[in-house]
Design an enzyme around this catalytic site. Structure first.
Site, PDB file in Angstrom:
ATOM      1  N   SER A 153     -46.019  19.259 -45.041  1.00  0.00           N
ATOM      2  CA  SER A 153     -46.394  18.368 -46.141  1.00  0.00           C
ATOM      3  C   SER A 153     -47.428  17.349 -45.662  1.00  0.00           C
ATOM      4  O   SER A 153     -48.512  17.744 -45.228  1.00  0.00           O
ATOM      5  CB  SER A 153     -45.132  17.718 -46.716  1.00  0.00           C
ATOM      6  OG  SER A 153     -45.378  17.128 -47.961  1.00  0.00           O
ATOM      7  N   ASP A 278     -44.648  25.353 -55.715  1.00  0.00           N
ATOM      8  CA  ASP A 278     -44.377  24.051 -55.099  1.00  0.00           C
ATOM      9  C   ASP A 278     -44.466  22.958 -56.173  1.00  0.00           C
ATOM     10  O   ASP A 278     -45.523  22.759 -56.771  1.00  0.00           O
ATOM     11  CB  ASP A 278     -45.398  23.793 -53.987  1.00  0.00           C
ATOM     12  CG  ASP A 278     -45.061  22.579 -53.138  1.00  0.00           C
ATOM     13  OD1 ASP A 278     -44.552  21.587 -53.692  1.00  0.00           O
ATOM     14  OD2 ASP A 278     -45.323  22.614 -51.924  1.00  0.00           O
ATOM     15  N   HIS A 306     -40.981  23.248 -52.350  1.00  0.00           N
ATOM     16  CA  HIS A 306     -41.615  22.367 -51.367  1.00  0.00           C
ATOM     17  C   HIS A 306     -40.715  22.242 -50.142  1.00  0.00           C
ATOM     18  O   HIS A 306     -39.613  21.706 -50.222  1.00  0.00           O
ATOM     19  CB  HIS A 306     -41.873  20.987 -51.972  1.00  0.00           C
ATOM     20  CG  HIS A 306     -42.714  20.109 -51.098  1.00  0.00           C
ATOM     21  ND1 HIS A 306     -44.069  20.281 -50.957  1.00  0.00           N
ATOM     22  CD2 HIS A 306     -42.389  19.062 -50.291  1.00  0.00           C
ATOM     23  CE1 HIS A 306     -44.561  19.384 -50.125  1.00  0.00           C
ATOM     24  NE2 HIS A 306     -43.554  18.626 -49.699  1.00  0.00           N
TER      25      HIS A 306
END
Length: 336
Positions: A153, A278, A306
């Site tokens: 991320s 996501d 995610h």
């Protein structure tokens, strides 16, 4: 392992693969994939050895080491927004790498720990200086070490940007990244809408707690009341991240720091794994193969959420597919 899309040549640019990831049949949706491992998965056990690394500008970052005390291969792991040493995905990947004979060191990004860092600024999507400094410190300590890196991320954005900035001088031999945002403004706008607002609310709450705790000890030249009243990431970055780090506003910060502008300059074998569903972004942020440097592979799955990617094993039990997948890539690419 993967099915090549067959649409691209690798000679002049990177490639895009269609992932063979299949979600657990009870966890097929993006929110189940995202929330179940974050909320219900026990934190993987990992014995950590802490180290404080002093930085050239007088600040510090904290490191955590795991695995054998010595060894020829070392992976640097970079957490996501509001993450740190306790991040489950990071610990799980560390365990997978250690099982393959690796040492690992976790970089807790500047200001990400319980103790406030000394300077006013904290980490952000484009703050690559500390990671690049750490790579060189590790190389100086052990000139023969074979370095790799992984990020998730925000940590994926930091890692990919750093690799692009370093180009042919990057001290790492290979890298793996997951759930890279690529284009930050569309991601911030996605988190303003629909169910994604629930994720934004949770992350903003945690982020505001971090900066409030920090700036009680280290005052910042910003209006903290306005920062803590921010309703979304764009407002937060307008009021906090941008002024503290020399950006004109949130949009200037996003444009200059998103990793999508750097993946064409990467010169080390790099695997990036993203899911089309996501909830933190839209498929439109995914780059074309022509934007990827030749050593870069973008593996895209239809599902996965995610930092989720929960699959079923042969007995139907859930497991975190992403963690051995990233570890296998690094292990193959930086072979003993």
């Amino acid at each position: 392992m993967n099915r090549d899309s067959g649409m691209y040549e690798r000679s002049s640019h990177g490639r895009i693969l269609v992932s063979d990831f299949e979600p657990h049949p009870l966890l097929r949706g993006p929110h189940a994939q995202t929330m179940v491992p974050a909320l219900l998965r026990p934190t993987p056990k990992l014995a950590l050895r802490r180290e404080r690394l002093e930085l050239p500008d007088g600040d510090f970052v904290d490191l955590a080491w795991a695995g054998p005390a010595r060894g020829s291969r070392l992976a640097v792991l970079v957490h996501g927004l509001t993450g740190g040493f306790q991040s489950k995905y990071l610990r799980g990947t560390a365990r997978e790498l250690i099982a393959r004979g690796w040492r690992v060191v976790i970089l807790q990004l500047r200001g990400g720990g319980d103790e406030p860092n000394r300077h006013a600024r904290c980490y952000h999507h484009g703050d690559t200086g500390d990671l690049r400094h750490l790579w060189r410190v590790l190389r100086q300590r052990d000139p023969g070490v074979r370095l790799a890196a992984a990020g998730w991320s925000l940590g994926a954005n930091v890692l990919l940007k750093a690799l692009g900035e370093e180009g042919t001088t990057a001290p790492v031999e290979a890298a793996a990244a997951a759930c890279a945002p690529f284009r930050l403004l569309p991601c911030a706008e996605k988190l303003r809408r629909g169910t994604a607002r629930l994720y934004q609310a949770r992350l903003l709450r945690d982020l505001k707690a971090i900066v409030a705790r920090k700036h009680a000890a280290v005052p910042a030249p910003v209006d903290m009341d306005a920062v803590l009243a921010a309703r979304d990431f764009i407002e937060f970055d307008d009021r906090y991240t941008a002024p503290l780090n020399g950006f004109r506003d949130a949009r200037d910060y996003y444009e200059r720091c998103e990793c999508g502008g750097f993946v064409g300059a990467i010169r080390r074998p790099t695997l990036i794994v993203n899911a089309r569903d996501d909830p933190f972004m839209t498929p439109a942020v995914l780059p074309r193969a022509s934007a990827l440097a030749p050593p870069v592979t973008l593996e895209v799955s239809r599902r996965g959420g995610h930092v989720g990617f929960i699959a079923a094993d042969a007995h139907g039990r859930p497991y975190c597919w992403l963690e051995p997948h990233l570890a296998d890539f690094l292990d193959r690419t930086v072979a003993c």
